[in-house]
Write a protein that holds these residues in place. Structure first.
Motif, short mmCIF file in Angstrom:
data_model
loop_
_atom_site.label_atom_id
_atom_site.label_comp_id
_atom_site.label_asym_id
_atom_site.label_seq_id
_atom_site.Cartn_x
_atom_site.Cartn_y
_atom_site.Cartn_z
N VAL A 190 0.76 -1.08 -0.13
CA VAL A 190 -0.13 -0.11 0.06
C VAL A 190 0.71 1.29 0.10
N ALA A 191 0.76 2.21 -0.92
CA ALA A 191 1.33 3.42 -0.99
C ALA A 191 0.37 4.35 -0.50
N LEU A 192 0.83 5.26 0.57
CA LEU A 192 0.05 6.37 1.06
C LEU A 192 0.87 7.67 0.63
N CYS A 193 0.05 8.38 -0.21
CA CYS A 193 0.61 9.56 -0.82
C CYS A 193 -0.03 10.75 -0.54
N LEU A 194 0.58 11.87 0.37
CA LEU A 194 -0.16 12.86 0.88
C LEU A 194 0.45 13.88 0.09
N ASP A 195 -0.67 14.93 -0.60
CA ASP A 195 -0.14 15.95 -1.44
C ASP A 195 0.32 17.16 -0.50
N LYS A 196 1.15 17.98 -1.25
CA LYS A 196 1.66 19.12 -0.44
C LYS A 196 0.29 20.12 -0.61
N PRO A 197 0.10 20.95 0.70
CA PRO A 197 -0.88 21.64 0.93
C PRO A 197 -0.81 22.59 -0.36
N ASN A 198 -2.28 23.08 -0.74
CA ASN A 198 -2.51 23.71 -1.84
C ASN A 198 -1.97 23.46 -3.31
N HIS A 199 -1.98 22.17 -3.39
CA HIS A 199 -1.43 21.92 -4.76
C HIS A 199 -2.49 21.16 -5.54
N VAL A 200 -3.73 21.57 -5.40
CA VAL A 200 -4.79 20.82 -6.20
C VAL A 200 -4.58 21.20 -7.68
N ALA A 201 -4.07 22.25 -8.05
CA ALA A 201 -4.00 22.74 -9.39
C ALA A 201 -2.81 21.81 -10.13
N LEU A 202 -1.83 21.93 -9.18
CA LEU A 202 -0.60 20.79 -9.99
C LEU A 202 -1.29 19.49 -10.12
N ARG A 203 -1.99 18.87 -9.34
CA ARG A 203 -2.80 17.61 -9.14
C ARG A 203 -3.59 17.38 -10.60
N LEU A 204 -4.37 18.31 -10.68
CA LEU A 204 -5.35 18.45 -11.99
C LEU A 204 -4.52 18.44 -13.22
N ALA A 205 -3.52 19.28 -13.37
CA ALA A 205 -2.73 19.63 -14.53
C ALA A 205 -1.96 18.23 -14.77
N THR A 206 -1.78 17.24 -13.85
CA THR A 206 -0.88 16.14 -14.15
C THR A 206 -1.67 14.89 -14.09
N ARG A 207 -3.00 15.12 -13.94
CA ARG A 207 -3.79 13.83 -13.69
C ARG A 207 -3.56 13.07 -15.05
N GLU A 208 -4.07 13.65 -16.05
CA GLU A 208 -4.20 12.74 -17.41
C GLU A 208 -2.75 12.05 -17.50
N ALA A 209 -1.77 12.58 -17.32
CA ALA A 209 -0.44 11.79 -17.52
C ALA A 209 -0.36 10.67 -16.34
N HIS A 210 -0.83 11.01 -15.13
CA HIS A 210 -1.04 10.08 -13.82
C HIS A 210 -1.89 8.86 -14.36
N LEU A 211 -3.03 9.16 -14.77
CA LEU A 211 -3.83 8.11 -15.17
C LEU A 211 -3.58 7.22 -16.57
N ALA A 212 -2.56 7.71 -17.54
CA ALA A 212 -1.94 7.07 -18.45
C ALA A 212 -0.86 6.11 -17.67
N PHE A 213 -0.11 6.55 -16.94
CA PHE A 213 0.74 5.73 -16.25
C PHE A 213 0.13 4.57 -15.48
N LEU A 214 -1.00 4.84 -14.76
CA LEU A 214 -1.51 3.58 -14.10
C LEU A 214 -2.26 2.61 -15.04
N ALA A 215 -2.78 3.21 -16.00
CA ALA A 215 -2.99 2.28 -17.17
C ALA A 215 -2.01 1.39 -17.76
N ALA A 216 -0.74 2.06 -17.98
CA ALA A 216 0.35 1.21 -18.67
C ALA A 216 0.75 0.20 -17.49
N HIS A 217 0.45 0.45 -16.21
CA HIS A 217 1.05 -0.49 -15.36
C HIS A 217 -0.11 -1.22 -14.53
N SER A 218 -1.29 -1.28 -15.27
CA SER A 218 -2.52 -1.90 -14.53
C SER A 218 -2.24 -3.33 -14.07
N ALA A 219 -0.99 -3.85 -14.42
CA ALA A 219 -1.03 -5.43 -14.10
C ALA A 219 -0.31 -5.42 -12.80
#
Length: 95
Positions: free
Chosen positions: A5-34
């Motif tokens: 289990v990986a528990l990852c906590l965002d830096k405060p006030n970094h929602v915009a960075l998360r949303l800007a990076t979300r598409e690449a993050h989801l593509a990474f997860l899909a590529a490593h779905s196994a």
């Protein structure tokens, strides 16, 4: 292979960075779905994402860390902390 289990906590006030990076993050997860068996964001009271929980299958903790280091969220320096713990499924759906 063991689960972690990986528990990852965002830096405060970094929602915009998360949303800007979300598409690449989801593509990474899909590529490593196994290996990435389950995941999703932690939410605050306003239902804004403030972190992530991922369950990954890896040979050992070092391999889990290496995989997670490739995540675009990690590359964007989104997280204030990442904690990886060995995990054993006892009840619930097979992963």
């Amino acid at each position: 292979m063991p689960l972690f289990v990986a528990l990852c906590l965002d830096k405060p006030n970094h929602v915009a960075l998360r949303l800007a990076t979300r598409e690449a993050h989801l593509a990474f997860l899909a590529a490593h779905s196994a290996q990435v068996k389950l995941g999703g964001p932690f939410l605050d009271a306003a239902e804004q994402p403030v972190g992530s929980l991922l369950i990954v299958e890896a040979a050992d903790e070092a391999a889990a860390q290496a995989l997670l280091a490739e995540d675009p969220y990690a590359a964007a320096d989104l997280f204030s902390s990442v904690e990886i713990k060995p995990w054993k499924r006892v009840v619930g759906a097979e992963l």
